[in-house]
Design a protein around this motif. Sequence first.
Motif: not given
Length: 401
Positions: A139-154
């Motif tokens: 897989v490949e991901i552009d990290p500049r555009r990737a956002e974690f869903r609201p509620g995803t823990p940190d």
Amino acid sequence: MAMNGITVRSATKDDWSQIVNLAETAFGTRYDQPEKDHIPDLFPIERAIVAVDGARVVGHTVDRTMTVTVPGDNTVQAAGVSSVTVAPTHRRRGILRALYTAQHERTEAEGVPLTMFTASEGTIYGRFGYSTSIYSNEVEIDPRRAEFRPGTPDPGGVSIATLDEAKPHIREVYDRWRRLTPGGQVRPDANWNIWFGDPERYRDGATTLFVLTHPDGYVLYRRQWKDEGENLLRVDEFRAVTAEAHIALWRVLLSMDLVTKVEADIADDDPLPYLVTNPRLVKFTHRYDSLWTRVMDVPAALTARSYRSDLDVVVAVDDPFRNAGGSFALRVRDGVAACERTDRAADLELGIDVLGGLYFGGHRARNFAAANRIQVKDAATLRAFDDAFATERDPELGWFF
């Protein structure tokens, strides 16, 4: 064993330099010194079988006994086959079949229930009773555009480390991970020594290894500047024992400065696409087979793993290469199997390659049946068989060999 002027025999130390040259020629690469130093410990010369034409080594195969996790967090012994090569000057002479015959005769004599290998070609080994058993996805991901869903823990807990200081942690986490994961093998010191030696040919023009650690995981990755301002982060190994470690490590990977693309390999059931607001950003660029498996002893192999549901069937197994086939009564209660040869009429018929494909849970029986590779008397029997062999966790290869 001799045929058409070719002799197949056990290898000796005097064959080593020719074996290395043959492997480098066949696979189109040159080993770096860390590999040359440790391969004889990883795959000892006394486990190698060679084909020789006069004084010249023209074919080679080798194995080592591996401990591999199977469904149910059990382990089984398997012959891990490696470096199967025939010289390009000696094609179409039956050398591969002669090497494989000698090797599998030895495996039968040693009573090892499985053989497995990582293959460079996909059309050769079915006739020897092997099937793809584990898959992985690039897989490949552009990290500049990737956002974690609201509620995803940190969860936090991630640290940067040098490879030297992280070695004990990496080995400890890997061992925890492989005990939970079908397809994960015990990893010998020689393999760790090669991996930590970071051979240049592994880098493909990228940096040496960077390390992220978490109490329940780690990531080994590289960085590479490419043309037109592209800055690649390539994950070479990602192991997480808990969901919290998985999320924490991916949060850091996708927040790195100056990175335009992250590349990684993930299993089919990896939750990464479900963590981000736009799952299209996790682009699946390539799917490949990471392990091939053959069942050498049907009762021993089938009773070594666990099953998801009860089952009572007779399976007729065809083995075109060796003598592992026959009809077997397979009875499962509470996940535990009993299996023995029987004269009862079969409920299902399949090739031994199909059984190898099903073994770790990387394929579904219903898909083999749809491709006419399982013949079954009724739909209810297929559903029961399919459900019993399914796994709660998708298999992953532990280390490439």
